[in-house]
Design an enzyme around this catalytic site. Structure first.
Site, PDB file in Angstrom:
ATOM      1  N   ASP A   1      38.087  -2.615  23.873  1.00  0.00           N
ATOM      2  CA  ASP A   1      38.382  -1.747  25.011  1.00  0.00           C
ATOM      3  C   ASP A   1      39.625  -2.284  25.727  1.00  0.00           C
ATOM      4  O   ASP A   1      39.549  -2.966  26.745  1.00  0.00           O
ATOM      5  CB  ASP A   1      37.189  -1.681  25.965  1.00  0.00           C
ATOM      6  CG  ASP A   1      37.307  -0.491  26.903  1.00  0.00           C
ATOM      7  OD1 ASP A   1      38.345   0.200  26.858  1.00  0.00           O
ATOM      8  OD2 ASP A   1      36.370  -0.263  27.680  1.00  0.00           O
TER       9      ASP A   1
ATOM     10  N   ASN B   1      28.509  -0.691  29.714  1.00  0.00           N
ATOM     11  CA  ASN B   1      28.549  -1.256  31.068  1.00  0.00           C
ATOM     12  C   ASN B   1      29.533  -0.518  31.984  1.00  0.00           C
ATOM     13  O   ASN B   1      29.774  -0.950  33.108  1.00  0.00           O
ATOM     14  CB  ASN B   1      28.863  -2.761  31.017  1.00  0.00           C
ATOM     15  CG  ASN B   1      30.221  -3.062  30.422  1.00  0.00           C
ATOM     16  OD1 ASN B   1      30.929  -2.154  29.992  1.00  0.00           O
ATOM     17  ND2 ASN B   1      30.587  -4.324  30.380  1.00  0.00           N
TER      18      ASN B   1
ATOM     19  N   MET C   1      24.196  -3.418  39.027  1.00  0.00           N
ATOM     20  CA  MET C   1      24.081  -2.224  39.870  1.00  0.00           C
ATOM     21  C   MET C   1      23.012  -2.336  40.961  1.00  0.00           C
ATOM     22  O   MET C   1      22.884  -1.440  41.790  1.00  0.00           O
ATOM     23  CB  MET C   1      23.851  -0.992  39.010  1.00  0.00           C
ATOM     24  CG  MET C   1      22.650  -1.074  38.132  1.00  0.00           C
ATOM     25  SD  MET C   1      22.654   0.353  37.042  1.00  0.00           S
ATOM     26  CE  MET C   1      21.647  -0.222  35.713  1.00  0.00           C
TER      27      MET C   1
ATOM     28  N   HIS D   1      35.693 -11.891  35.887  1.00  0.00           N
ATOM     29  CA  HIS D   1      35.791 -10.421  35.862  1.00  0.00           C
ATOM     30  C   HIS D   1      34.489  -9.721  36.195  1.00  0.00           C
ATOM     31  O   HIS D   1      34.463  -8.500  36.312  1.00  0.00           O
ATOM     32  CB  HIS D   1      36.312  -9.937  34.514  1.00  0.00           C
ATOM     33  CG  HIS D   1      35.253  -9.709  33.466  1.00  0.00           C
ATOM     34  ND1 HIS D   1      34.342 -10.662  33.090  1.00  0.00           N
ATOM     35  CD2 HIS D   1      34.965  -8.612  32.719  1.00  0.00           C
ATOM     36  CE1 HIS D   1      33.550 -10.176  32.154  1.00  0.00           C
ATOM     37  NE2 HIS D   1      33.895  -8.937  31.908  1.00  0.00           N
TER      38      HIS D   1
END
Lengths: 136, 488
Positions: B103, B210, B388, B411
């Site tokens: 990604d 995620n 979350m 991160h």
């Protein structure tokens, strides 16, 4: 037969079969089961012919799985039934399935890619075994 | 050898937040490995195979100073997640697609607002529902924007600036995006047709895993002057967006790794893991990947821009005021999967190195020329999503990052639990109800997807942030608490 390999962030599969052709087909079914919670609901309504060649058998497996993934990501086509022929390091296959339908297919997770990490294909006890980890 | 059993090799404590894997640990290591963690986190790190991957990265040609890992380190494929690796092309330094990840330019953006939490709370359920409806998320979902071949190429060269003329971005949005959302040298000519096909209708989609979009509230301000510079104040509503380059980026990485088969060997590079495949940065293969990676990175900035734009539209529709009236301005956008060619001081000498950040965030200090003038006195905003259920953090880059970690910091929280373990633990629980009891409204395309991403699957982000703050890599500015979550 396939089973899930634990990995901290991603997920892997260990696949075994009597022949190399069955191994590839089983790996394809395992991949589908990582994407769809109810892979048995995917019906063979359309087919796709694939031809691949690679420099090593593990690369051939990698390319096969990466192609199935790309077809799903770009055309939303779920493939779950496979007729595979392997001659040396060349593969010809007919892959059958159908367009993803959220009403019938419970899509589970997005697989970004197949990785080379711990990728292996080997003869074991007269049959074949493969391992691969996918990026989620 | 890696195994889920964990790491069996040496970890020597250097100080309160750094642990060393000595270069002598295994043949081929060119530098030490250094892991940032406190005494408690290091036990979690040891239980994971990731330190072995830190040692493997230390074997890469041209690596400078050390193979670094942030406290959110966890087992990846090839490179660990949370890793930083800088290579000098003048010393045969390599570029590695695995050091960026599939990604490409996965990253985070934070949008602030002038909305008080008390004013939004009664409308939250409607807002989260509308966001979930409007913003494409989940497996295999295309978006409402279509960029056929020529337009896609424009996005990959210009980044989100190309969206201004389409009425989907503002000059200010560009100013507050890392690198202004555009990497010089991006070449769509190096991006395959397959990648273009995957990207055509995925710009402005969240994806799954995620990735998320969260409505958050500033719950605690740790540094008043920095928070003021970033436009953040207690009780104000923000939106955090975490996504990347979608199928286009995944395909670029896949294509590059395929093109690199047999290439390391041809340059005499011996690799402990095939996923570390690389080429000298100046080689034809290295240059081809760099040009394609930059194009995918620009695309990712466009993706987050369009996700933000759709968010603004939904807020305006639900709350009945324009996004400008609601003060929904971009605080900043950071990449945390990327390789950048940056100037750093190594052994007392200014050098340009390839900084691979694989699950690590740039954290430039006050006064650095690459950060917006408005933030120059406080440092670059660093956006750290947590899980979350708990919290996310806004940090600011500090001078220690330039001295120690090639301008980098952590991160995120970092995964603790495998997806299968998370699923087993959640088999009889309703994660969305658990979140609701904590005051978080969560909407996800897949219930199981939500279970795999449950709060307990992650380390405590507060512990991770404590380490990077104590090490002087970045300072705490504000803690945000999630109130609404959109997941794929």
């Amino acid at each position: 037969m396939y089973e899930v390999i634990e990995h901290t962030a991603d997920i892997g599969l260990r696949v075994s079969a009597a022949t190399l052709e069955e191994l590839f087909a089983e790996a394809g079914r395992g991949l589908l089961a990582l994407v769809v919670e109810n892979p048995e609901a995917v019906e063979p309504r359309q087919s796709l012919d694939l031809a691949l060649a690679a420099a090593a058998v593990e690369y051939l497996l990698f390319d096969w799985l990466a192609e199935l993934l790309r077809v799903f990501d770009s055309r939303h086509l779920l493939l779950g039934a496979f007729q595979v022929q392997i001659d040396g390091l060349a593969l010809r296959a007919r892959a059958s399935g159908e367009t993803a339908d959220p009403a019938r297919h419970r899509l589970l997770r997005e697989i970004k890619a197949i990785t080379y990490h711990r990728l292996s294909v080997a003869r074991v006890n007269g049959g074949w075994r493969a391992e691969f980890i996918v990026d989620i | 050898m890696e195994s889920q059993r964990g790491y069996q090799g040496p970890l020597e404590q250097l100080d309160a937040c750094r642990w060393r894997i000595p270069r002598a640990y295994k043949p081929g290591m060119r530098v030490d490995g250094i892991i940032y963690a406190n005494a408690e986190l290091i036990e979690r790190v040891r239980a994971d195979p990731a330190p072995e991957q830190v040692a493997n990265v230390a074997c890469l040609p041209g690596i400078q100073v050390a193979s670094l890992a942030m406290p959110d380190i966890h087992w990846g494929y090839g490179f660990c997640i949370g890793g930083v690796c800088a290579t000098d092309p003048e010393e045969g330094g390599i570029i590695s697609p695995g050091g960026v990840g599939y990604d490409i330019n996965c990253g985070v953006r934070l949008v602030r607002s002038q909305i008080h939490w008390a004013d939004l709370a009664p409308r939250l359920e409607a807002l989260v529902g509308a966001l979930f409806q409007a913003i494409p998320s989940g497996v295999g979902r295309g978006g409402r924007y279509r960029f056929p071949n020529v337009e896609l190429r424009e996005l990959m060269v210009e980044g989100p600036r190309a969206l201004i003329a389409r009425g989907l971005a503002t000059e200010r949005d560009i100013e507050f995006t890392e690198a202004h959302g555009r990497l010089e040298g991006a070449d769509p000519g190096q991006v395959s047709e397959q990648a273009l096909e995957r990207g055509e209708n995925q710009c402005g989609t969240l994806g799954a895993g995620n990735h998320f979009l969260e409505v958050q509230v500033v719950e605690h301000v740790a540094d008043a002057s920095a928070a003021q510079a970033f436009g953040l104040a207690e009780d104000m509503v923000c939106v955090m967006i975490h996504s990347g380059s979608r199928g286009l980026g995944y395909q670029v990485c896949d294509d590059a790794l395929r093109a690199l088969r047999g290439v390391p060997e041809s340059y005499g590079i011996v690799l402990p893991d095939r996923q570390l495949a690389c080429a000298p940065a100046g080689s034809p293969q290295g240059r081809a990947y760099i040009a394609a990676m930059r194009a995918a990175a620009d695309f990712a900035w466009c993706n987050r821009q369009l996700l933000m734009w759709q968010t603004r539209e939904v807020f305006a529709a639900v709350l009945g005021r324009s996004w400008q009236e609601l003060g929904m301005e971009l605080v900043y956008d950071v990449a945390h999967n990327i390789a950048k060619f940056e100037e750093h001081v190594v052994d007392g000498r200014r050098r340009r190195v390839w900084v691979h950040r694989k699950g690590a965030t740039r954290a430039f200090p006050p006064g650095h020329p690459e950060i917006p003038a408005a933030y120059s006195a406080v440092g670059q905003p660093v956006l750290i999503p947590g899980d979350m259920g708990r919290a996310s953090w806004v940090l600011a880059g500090q001078p220690g990052s330039m001295r120690q970690t090639f301008g980098s910091t952590c991160h995120g929280a970092g995964r603790l639990m495998s997806r299968t373990a998370a699923m087993r633990g959640a088999s009889k629980r309703q994660i969305s109800e658990e979140l609701a009891s904590r005051g978080v409204i969560a909407r996800a395309a897949s219930r199981r997807g939500l279970a795999e991403e449950q709060p307990g699957a992650y380390k405590d982000v507060n512990a991770v942030v404590d380490v990077v703050a104590e090490a002087g890599l970045s300072k705490k500015v504000a803690r945000l608490r999630p109130v609404g979550v959109i997941k794929g």
